[in-house]
Scaffold this motif. Structure first.
Motif, PDB file in Angstrom:
ATOM      1  N   THR A 184     -20.975 -38.670 -10.642  1.00 37.65           N
ATOM      2  CA  THR A 184     -22.004 -39.721 -10.730  1.00 37.65           C
ATOM      3  C   THR A 184     -22.583 -40.014  -9.360  1.00 37.65           C
ATOM      4  O   THR A 184     -23.797 -40.175  -9.203  1.00 37.65           O
TER       5      THR A 184
ATOM      6  N   ASP B 121     -26.645 -38.492 -16.712  1.00 36.50           N
ATOM      7  CA  ASP B 121     -25.258 -38.764 -16.340  1.00 36.50           C
ATOM      8  C   ASP B 121     -24.439 -39.062 -17.587  1.00 36.50           C
ATOM      9  O   ASP B 121     -24.670 -40.068 -18.261  1.00 36.50           O
ATOM     10  N   GLU B 122     -23.523 -38.201 -17.932  1.00 35.54           N
ATOM     11  CA  GLU B 122     -22.675 -38.334 -19.118  1.00 35.54           C
ATOM     12  C   GLU B 122     -23.508 -38.700 -20.353  1.00 35.54           C
ATOM     13  O   GLU B 122     -23.194 -39.659 -21.068  1.00 35.54           O
TER      14      GLU B 122
HETATM   15 MG   LIG Z   1     -19.403 -40.392 -13.775  1.00 36.07          MG
END
Ligand SMILES: [Mg+2]
Ligand SMILES: Nc1ncnc2c1ncn2[C@@H]1O[C@H](COP(=O)(O)OP(=O)(O)O)[C@@H](O)[C@H]1O
Length: 210
Positions: A42, A153-154
């Motif tokens: 991240t 992100d994810e």
């Molecule tokens: Mg992350």
């Protein structure tokens, strides 16, 4: 567009998180950043996508440092799409209105939603559709202004396996038609869909697979 990281370092307080990352990523194609939770995905994605200023090192877009890109708000709006783990759709607006809110021009909204398989759900609200459908609406919002690159992100963090694979397939399909995707995920299955896999471990790039 080529996105490069040069000797990136990042600290949160005294904690040394990114420890010297050098990368060159074409903004076309599908690049996955994988690694265990806490490995720095991240942090790296936030820095690459212009959202976080690194403690040390630089990010360049086509050789230009962020300070040389002109108005950064404009640069982001024109060139970058964002998708996060939580969809961040506005609950008071329908899916279509959420996409329309981000759109610089209204023309492409319906065909895009159609292509993402949510064409008939435009008038529904986010609490009236499935998690996979919500995330597709968030992806439509990220794609609506034809960015060169989408950072995610994810994006499948809240989805079951079937919906997660569906999202990877969409990234694959859109990257074949010219939009780049740079996606951080702890899900190793993403590797089956990506062109390039950047493996992070303890704040460094452990390996790059093509
Ligand atoms: Mg992350
Ligand atoms: N805002 C923050 N403040 C302090 N520590 C943070 C912050 N964000 C992340 N960290 C720490 O940095 C490390 C890497 O985090 P992160 O980049 O989120 O990794 P990943 O996305 O791979 O799980 C973790 O140890 C995490 O606890």
């Amino acid at each position: 567009m080529k996105i490069e990281a040069h000797a990136l370092e990042h600290y949160y307080g005294a904690e040394h998180i990114l420890r010297g990352v050098d990368l060159s990523i074409p903004s076309s194609g599908f690049t996955a950043i994988i690694g265990e939770s806490g490995s720095g995905k991240t942090t790296l994605l936030s820095i690459l996508s212009t959202l976080l200023q690194p403690t040390g090192g630089t990010v360049t877009y086509d050789g230009k440092a962020l300070a040389e890109l002109g108005n950064i708000d404009l640069f982001r709006r024109r060139n970058i799409g964002f998708v996060f783990q939580f969809h961040y759709l506005i609950s008071y607006l329908s899916l279509r209105e959420n996409v329309a809110l981000a759109a610089l021009a209204p023309e492409g909204i319906d065909p895009l939603m159609e292509r993402l398989g949510i064409g008939r759900l435009g008038s529904r609200y986010s609490d009236e559709v499935s998690g996979g459908e919500r995330q597709r609406a968030a992806i439509a919002r990220a794609l609506i202004n034809h960015p060169s690159v989408v950072f995610a992100d994810e994006p499948t963090g809240n989805l079951d396996t079937k919906n997660a694979l569906g999202v990877y397939e969409l990234f694959r399909e859109f990257s074949n038609s010219g939009t780049g995707f740079i996606v951080a995920s702890h899900d190793k299955k993403i590797a089956d869909f990506a062109d390039t896999i950047i493996e992070m471990e303890d704040g460094i790039v452990k390996k790059i697979h093509h």
